[in-house]
Motif scaffolding. Structure first.
Motif, PDB file in Angstrom:
ATOM      1  N   ALA A 161      68.153 -21.061-122.031  1.00 38.02           N
ATOM      2  CA  ALA A 161      67.600 -19.980-120.019  1.00 38.02           C
ATOM      3  C   ALA A 161      66.178 -19.969-121.451  1.00 38.02           C
ATOM      4  N   VAL A 162      65.396 -19.855-122.133  1.00 40.57           N
ATOM      5  CA  VAL A 162      64.279 -20.476-122.317  1.00 40.57           C
ATOM      6  C   VAL A 162      63.674 -21.856-121.905  1.00 40.57           C
ATOM      7  N   GLY A 163      63.980 -22.274-121.947  1.00 41.06           N
ATOM      8  CA  GLY A 163      63.965 -24.201-122.349  1.00 41.06           C
ATOM      9  C   GLY A 163      63.861 -24.103-119.860  1.00 41.06           C
ATOM     10  N   LEU A 164      64.809 -23.697-119.343  1.00 42.91           N
ATOM     11  CA  LEU A 164      65.384 -24.076-118.092  1.00 42.91           C
ATOM     12  C   LEU A 164      63.812 -22.993-117.312  1.00 42.91           C
ATOM     13  N   LEU A 165      63.924 -22.224-118.507  1.00 40.33           N
ATOM     14  CA  LEU A 165      62.621 -21.042-117.506  1.00 40.33           C
ATOM     15  C   LEU A 165      61.296 -21.609-117.721  1.00 40.33           C
ATOM     16  N   VAL A 166      60.991 -22.036-119.123  1.00 40.73           N
ATOM     17  CA  VAL A 166      59.809 -23.459-119.486  1.00 40.73           C
ATOM     18  C   VAL A 166      59.484 -24.492-118.410  1.00 40.73           C
TER      19      VAL A 166
ATOM     20  N   MET B   3      56.968 -28.639-118.330  1.00 43.56           N
ATOM     21  CA  MET B   3      58.881 -29.280-117.943  1.00 43.56           C
ATOM     22  C   MET B   3      59.175 -30.323-118.798  1.00 43.56           C
ATOM     23  N   ALA B   4      58.447 -31.103-119.792  1.00 46.93           N
ATOM     24  CA  ALA B   4      58.778 -32.028-120.898  1.00 46.93           C
ATOM     25  C   ALA B   4      59.346 -30.979-122.134  1.00 46.93           C
ATOM     26  N   ILE B   5      57.997 -30.236-122.009  1.00 46.77           N
ATOM     27  CA  ILE B   5      58.690 -29.132-123.502  1.00 46.77           C
ATOM     28  C   ILE B   5      59.749 -28.509-122.650  1.00 46.77           C
ATOM     29  N   GLY B   6      60.161 -28.001-122.228  1.00 47.71           N
ATOM     30  CA  GLY B   6      61.097 -27.526-121.323  1.00 47.71           C
ATOM     31  C   GLY B   6      62.461 -28.067-121.160  1.00 47.71           C
TER      32      GLY B   6
END
Length: 78
Positions: free
Chosen positions: A22-27, A56-59
């Motif tokens: 969820a955090v990755g999608l939000l980032v 986006m790559a970090i997410g």
């Protein structure tokens, strides 16, 4: 009792994995908004596209690292 602990550990592990995803999608969504210059980042004039792509790559890394930890943790000997 050990079996219950194992199930509790598995449930907590899945909850943390879902939170990472969820955090990755939000980032990633935030990076996408930054690249488009919309949303909260519409007023920043600096290099929005490259910064947005980087975020986006970090997410995406957050999402895939969460999935990798959940499904491949046993193979790594953890």
């Amino acid at each position: 009792m050990a079996e219950n602990k194992s199930r509790i550990d598995q449930a907590v592990s899945w909850i943390f994995t879902l939170c990472r995803i969820a955090v990755g999608l939000l980032v990633s969504k935030t990076g996408f908004d930054l690249a488009r210059g919309q949303g909260s980042f519409a007023y920043y004039g600096s290099d929005r596209i490259m910064t947005g792509v980087f975020i986006m790559a970090i997410g995406i890394y957050f999402v895939f690292s969460g999935i990798r930890r959940q499904f491949f943790a046993d193979e790594e000997g953890r």
